[in-house]
Design an enzyme around this catalytic site. Structure first.
Site, mmCIF file in Angstrom:
data_model
loop_
_atom_site.group_PDB
_atom_site.id
_atom_site.type_symbol
_atom_site.label_atom_id
_atom_site.label_comp_id
_atom_site.label_asym_id
_atom_site.label_seq_id
_atom_site.Cartn_x
_atom_site.Cartn_y
_atom_site.Cartn_z
ATOM 1 N N SER A 102 12.275 58.497 86.075
ATOM 2 C CA SER A 102 11.852 59.605 85.219
ATOM 3 C C SER A 102 12.261 60.968 85.793
ATOM 4 C CB SER A 102 10.339 59.527 85.002
ATOM 5 O OG SER A 102 9.904 60.416 84.018
ATOM 6 N N ASP A 241 13.572 65.592 80.672
ATOM 7 C CA ASP A 241 13.579 65.138 82.059
ATOM 8 C C ASP A 241 14.618 64.027 82.188
ATOM 9 O OD1 ASP A 241 12.234 63.115 80.731
ATOM 10 O OD2 ASP A 241 10.821 62.729 82.345
ATOM 11 N N ASP A 243 14.791 60.798 82.179
ATOM 12 C CA ASP A 243 14.897 59.670 81.250
ATOM 13 C C ASP A 243 14.514 60.049 79.831
ATOM 14 O OD1 ASP A 243 12.145 59.909 81.683
ATOM 15 O OD2 ASP A 243 11.804 57.751 81.546
#
Length: 444
Positions: A102, A241, A243
């Site tokens: 992430s 961000d 992902d």
């Protein structure tokens, strides 16, 4: 032993559990569990990743383990996490796997699972996988090995899905957008969605090299996007961000529009008000006050998108999220989706014929102060009567115009003292007082 945390398995690549050896065993264990769960079928798993260099290694190891267990794998390549959730459903797969950490730096990575419905994998299946990992990796019959195929145009399929959440009779012509892709999974998909809907798009941080994901860019570092929006005289900016399950926005003046702003817009400015909104304990009190004024029910969940999702499903609501920009719109997608969340805000802008800054003109976040009190060893602050008394006094003082939140860190001996209210001097004074009381009482 369970290897799964609140958001899958995560850590520094090369250190357990994020190693090629573990990924191989994890893939095999997951495959064995799926084979038992779907005994009459040949299980299919959708596998995607973000742009981290280590993702290629973990992808190969997981793929090998799954195939060895007799599972078919559909490889998506780099694609946003919500895209993997969508394609898991669209391809009628039995599970989806995401390789991503992430918003973390490039040297971290993670593995998490989706069910065939594109939702978090049930705890009982995660527990079964953890248990299966402990068993020896034994291939029983080579005739029953699985195969892997590359999904053609996975990004294109996801782009069309995102566009389908934007009203067909509307378009983004005449809107100038700067998109910060965080050198992550949305570097290709994100700009394409907005361009194909008619917007004029300028991209920044969309040249991933495997090491620059989230590196002073994206939703966790929006300052460069704020500058770029002003420099390009754009109407707004959008930051993902790594992902692309989180989004931050920026208005034409360079003002940051976070998750609380987005929830406010979707709850009060859209043509149809939602039945209710789920935030978290970190949601700014200004959001709670604004929703109460708009007669929109508001529920606070624990920090974490899984708890937001739980609150939405329990109440039959569709919209919720966190200040960090993790926004869920369950009537559009099964998981937090940065692109789709941004599209819902753009829908309101076009429908209302208003600029982004106009949609939040009457919404101002309360001043918030967060102080971290480091201790020699962790204590429960609510186990000390003297501290509880101080907390109750502060709550009484702020009642109706502010609040406090006292939390223990989950990773270190730190007590987090958060105070917010409509008077910045009062907020600062109370925060400093409570932090000092925690420090004194904890060492008494």
């Amino acid at each position: 032993m369970s290897y799964f945390g609140t958001d899958g398995i995560r850590g520094k690549f090369g250190q357990l559990p994020i190693t090629p050896e573990f990924a191989l065993k994890l893939g095999f264990a997951a495959g064995k569990v799926l084979k038992r769960e779907y005994a009459d079928e040949k299980p299919i798993v959708v596998l995607g990743k973000d742009t981290r260099l280590s993702g290629y290694i973990l992808e190969a190891a997981l793929q090998a383990g799954l195939n060895a267990a007799g599972v078919y794998v559909h490889l998506l390549g780099p694609i946003p996490t919500p895209g993997i959730a969508h394609l898991t459903r669209a391809l009628h797969a039995h599970a989806g796997i995401v390789i991503s950490a992430s918003h973390n730096p490039y040297f971290d990575n993670g593995i998490k699972f989706f069910s065939g419905e594109g939702k978090k994998l049930p705890d009982e299946l995660q527990d079964a996988i953890s248990k299966e990992i402990e068993n020896e990796l034994v291939i029983e019959d080579t005739a029953n090995l699985g195969k892997s195929v590359r999904v053609k145009d996975a990004n294109g399929r996801y782009i069309e899905f995102c566009k389908s959440t934007f009203p067909y009779h509307l378009n983004l012509r005449g809107i100038k957008i700067v998109v910060d892709c965080a050198n992550g999974a949305a570097y290709n998909v994100g700009p394409a969605v907005f361009r194909e809907l008619g917007a004029k798009v300028t991209t920044i941080y969309n040249e991933p090299n495997g090491l620059n994901i989230n590196d002073h860019c994206g939703s966790t570092h929006p300052e460069n996007l704020q500058k770029a929006v002003v420099e390009h005289a754009a109407d707004l900016g959008i930051a993902f961000d790594g992902d692309a399950d989180r989004v931050m926005m920026v208005d034409k003046n360079g003002r940051l529009i976070d998750g609380d702003h987005i929830l406010y817009i979707l709850a009060t400015q859209a043509e149809q008000k939602p039945a209710g909104i789920v935030g978290t304990v970190m949601s700014n009190m200004a959001l709670e006050v604004a929703l109460e004024k708009a007669h929109v029910p508001f529920l606070r969940a624990k920090v974490g998108d899984r708890y937001v999702l739980q609150g939405l499903e329990e109440n039959g609501w569709s919209i919720g999220g966190e200040p960090s920009g993790h926004i869920l719109t369950l009537d559009k997608s099964t998981t937090g989706d940065a692109i789709i969340a941004a599209l819902q805000v753009l829908t309101v802008m076009v429908e209302q014929k208003k600029a982004l800054h106009e949609l939040v003109a009457d919404f101002n976040l309360f001043p918030q102060v967060l102080m971290n009190v480091r201790l020699e060893q962790m204590i429960d602050p609510y186990s000390l009567p003297a501290l509880v008394t101080e907390f109750e006094k502060a709550e009484a003082q702020l009642k109706g115009h502010g609040r406090i939140l006292i939390r223990k860190s989950g990773t270190e001996p730190v007590i987090r003292v958060m105070v917010e209210g409509n008077n910045v001097e009062e907020v600062n004074q109370i925060a400093q007082h409570l932090a000092e009381q925690v420090r004194i009482q904890a060492t008494a």
